[in-house]
Design an enzyme around this catalytic site. Structure first.
Site, mmCIF file in Angstrom:
data_model
loop_
_atom_site.group_PDB
_atom_site.id
_atom_site.type_symbol
_atom_site.label_atom_id
_atom_site.label_comp_id
_atom_site.label_asym_id
_atom_site.label_seq_id
_atom_site.Cartn_x
_atom_site.Cartn_y
_atom_site.Cartn_z
ATOM 1 N N HIS A 1 43.490 21.525 7.978
ATOM 2 C CA HIS A 1 43.908 22.139 9.226
ATOM 3 C C HIS A 1 42.823 23.126 9.626
ATOM 4 O O HIS A 1 42.451 23.993 8.851
ATOM 5 C CB HIS A 1 45.238 22.862 9.063
ATOM 6 C CG HIS A 1 45.680 23.518 10.325
ATOM 7 N ND1 HIS A 1 46.437 22.866 11.275
ATOM 8 C CD2 HIS A 1 45.442 24.748 10.824
ATOM 9 C CE1 HIS A 1 46.645 23.673 12.296
ATOM 10 N NE2 HIS A 1 46.048 24.818 12.045
ATOM 11 N N CYS A 2 42.311 22.963 10.837
ATOM 12 C CA CYS A 2 41.215 23.819 11.266
ATOM 13 C C CYS A 2 41.759 24.874 12.227
ATOM 14 O O CYS A 2 42.292 24.522 13.291
ATOM 15 C CB CYS A 2 40.144 22.971 11.952
ATOM 16 S SG CYS A 2 38.788 23.941 12.596
#
Ligand SMILES: *[C@@H]1O[C@H](CO)[C@@H](O)[C@H](O)[C@H]1NC(C)=O
Ligand SMILES: [Zn+2]
Ligand SMILES: [Zn+2]
Length: 348
Positions: free
Chosen positions: A180-181
Site C-alpha cells: 500500500h503506497c
C-alpha cells in the site's frame, strides 16, 4: 565541519535511506512507525493525555487510514520545485544559451509523471470482489509455499486468490498485492504496478534532469564570478587561494534557495533511483514486494522437523532461489504491463 565531512554525512544518510526503503518496503511495520512508537513511549510520561491521544489519532489517520494528505504534500513539493526552477534557474539558463529544447524537457517529464501519478491513484489495483472472484481465483495457481489454497480472508469473507493480500488500510483484498503506497493513497496491485513503475522512473528522470540543469547553472555562475582564481589574505597575512569550501559558501549565500533545491533533488533522485531499481528487479523476476518479504522468512516444512506427512512441496524445492517463479524476463515484464484479467464465467 568541512565540506568533505558534510558530503560524507550526506552520502551516508542517503545510502541508509535507500537500504531502509528496500529492506522494509512491503512490510506493515515500517521504520517510521517503529520510530514514532519509540518517540511516543519516551515522551509519554511528560506529555498530557489529550496530546498523546491527539497524536496517536493523527498518526493512525495518516498511515493506517485512507487519506489524501500525502498526495497534497506531493503536489505542494512539486509545485515549489517547479516554481523555483521556472523563476530562478530558467532565466539564468536562457542567459547562458541553454537551448529551449533542453529547458523544456523537465516540463515534458513532469506531464508524463503527473499522468502516471494520476493513473496510480485512480486505477483499481485489482480488488477481489464477490462478482469477479470466480475468475480471479484462476489467474495464478497456488504454490503451496507462500500461498495455500482454501484460505479465506476473515474481513472480506472471500477465498484468497494466490498472490493476493488483504490491505489493512483500504480494507479490501487485492490481487497480486505489492504494497500500500501512502503517496498515491492506493494499493499497488495487479492492475497498477505498471503505472507505479513508470511513475518511479519518470520522477527519477524529472528530478535528475532538473538537478543536472541546476548544477550546470551553478557551475556557470562560479566560472563567471571568477571565484576559482580568487584568493584572500588569512589572519597571518598569507595569501590563500579560495578552496572548494569557499565556493560552496559563496553559492549558499548567493543562491540559497537554488542550492537547497539542488540538495533536495539529489537526495530524492538517489532515494527513488534505489527504490525504482528494487521494483524493477522484482518485476524482472516475477515477484511482488509482499512475496519478496514473505519468502525471506520462509522455512520449508520439508526441511523443518515439524513437517506433516501431507505437506506438499515442489518436486525440486530450491528455497534459496529468489527468482523461483521467473519464466524469463520478457514474460515477467509482459505480465506487469499486460496483467492477466480475470476470466468471466459468462463469456465462455
Ligand atoms: C509468475 O509467478 C506466478 C506464481 O507466483 C506464476 O503462476 C506465473 O505464471 C508467473 N508468471 C510469469 C510470467 O512467469
Ligand atoms: Zn480481505
Ligand atoms: Zn491499500
Amino acid at each position: 565541519m568541512d565540506f568533505l565531512t558534510l558530503f560524507a554525512v550526506y552520502v551516508t544518510v542517503v545510502l541508509t535511506c535507500i537500504v531502509l526503503v528496500c529492506k522494509y518496503s512491503g512490510q506493515q511495520q515500517t521504520p517510521f512507525s517503529i520510530l514514532f512508537n519509540f518517540v511516543g513511549k519516551v515522551f509519554a510520561p511528560i506529555t498530557p493525555r489529550w496530546l498523546q491521544k491527539f497524536s496517536q489519532r493523527t498518526l493512525h489517520r495518516l498511515f493506517h487510514q485512507r487519506n489524501n494528505m500525502f498526495i497534497y504534500l506531493h503536489i505542494l513539493i512539486e509545485a515549489a520545485v517547479l516554481a523555483e526552477f521556472t523563476y530562478e534557474v530558467f532565466g539564468f539558463c536562457r542567459d547562458m544559451d541553454t537551448s529551449l529544447i533542453s529547458l523544456s524537457v523537465p516540463y515534458i517529464l513532469l506531464v508524463i509523471k503527473s499522468l502516471c501519478f494520476y493513473l496510480c491513484i485512480r486505477r483499481d489495483p485489482g480488488t477481489v470482489t464477490k462478482k469477479k472472484i470466480a475468475g480471479q481465483l484462476h489467474i495464478y495457481p497456488y504454490d503451496r509455499r507462500l500461498f495455500q489454497p482454501g484460505v479465506s480472508c476473515e474481513t472480506c469473507n472471500l477465498v484468497k486468490p494466490a498472490r493476493s493480500k488483504h490491505c489493512r488500510v483500504c480494507n479490501r483484498c487485492v490481487q497480486r498485492f505489492d504494497h500500500h503506497c501512502v503517496w498515491v493513497n492506493n494499493c499497488i496491485g495487479a492492475q497498477n504496478t505498471r503505472y507505479f513503475l513508470l511513475y518511479l522512473f519518470s520522477v527519477c528522470a524529472a528530478a535528475g534532469d532538473v538537478a543536472v540543469l541546476t548544477g550546470d547553472m551553478l557551475l556557470h555562475a562560479v566560472l563567471r564570478s571568477g571565484l576559482l582564481r580568487a584568493s584572500y589574505i588569512d589572519e597571518e597575512g598569507q595569501q590563500q587561494s579560495a578552496g572548494p569550501l569557499f565556493v560552496v559558501q559563496h553559492l549558499f549565500l548567493t543562491f540559497p534557495r537554488i542550492v537547497f533545491m539542488l540538495g533536495f533533488l539529489v537526495f530524492v533522485f538517489f532515494l527513488l533511483a534505489g527504490y525504482a531499481l528494487f521494483h524493477s528487479y522484482l518485476a524482472l523476476v516475477n515477484q511482488t514486494s509482499n512475496e519478496w518479504y514473505k519468502s525471506r522468512g520462509y522455512v520449508c516444512q520439508h526441511c523443518h522437523p515439524t513437517a506433516t506427512a501431507d505437506h506438499l512441496c515442489s518436486p525440486t524445492p530450491d528455497h534459496s532461489k529468489r527468482n523461483y517463479y521467473s519464466r524469463g524476463i520478457l514474460r515477467n515484464l509482459g505480465e506487469i504491463f499486460f496483467p492477466p484479467r480475470p476470466v468471466h464465467k459468462k463469456d465462455n
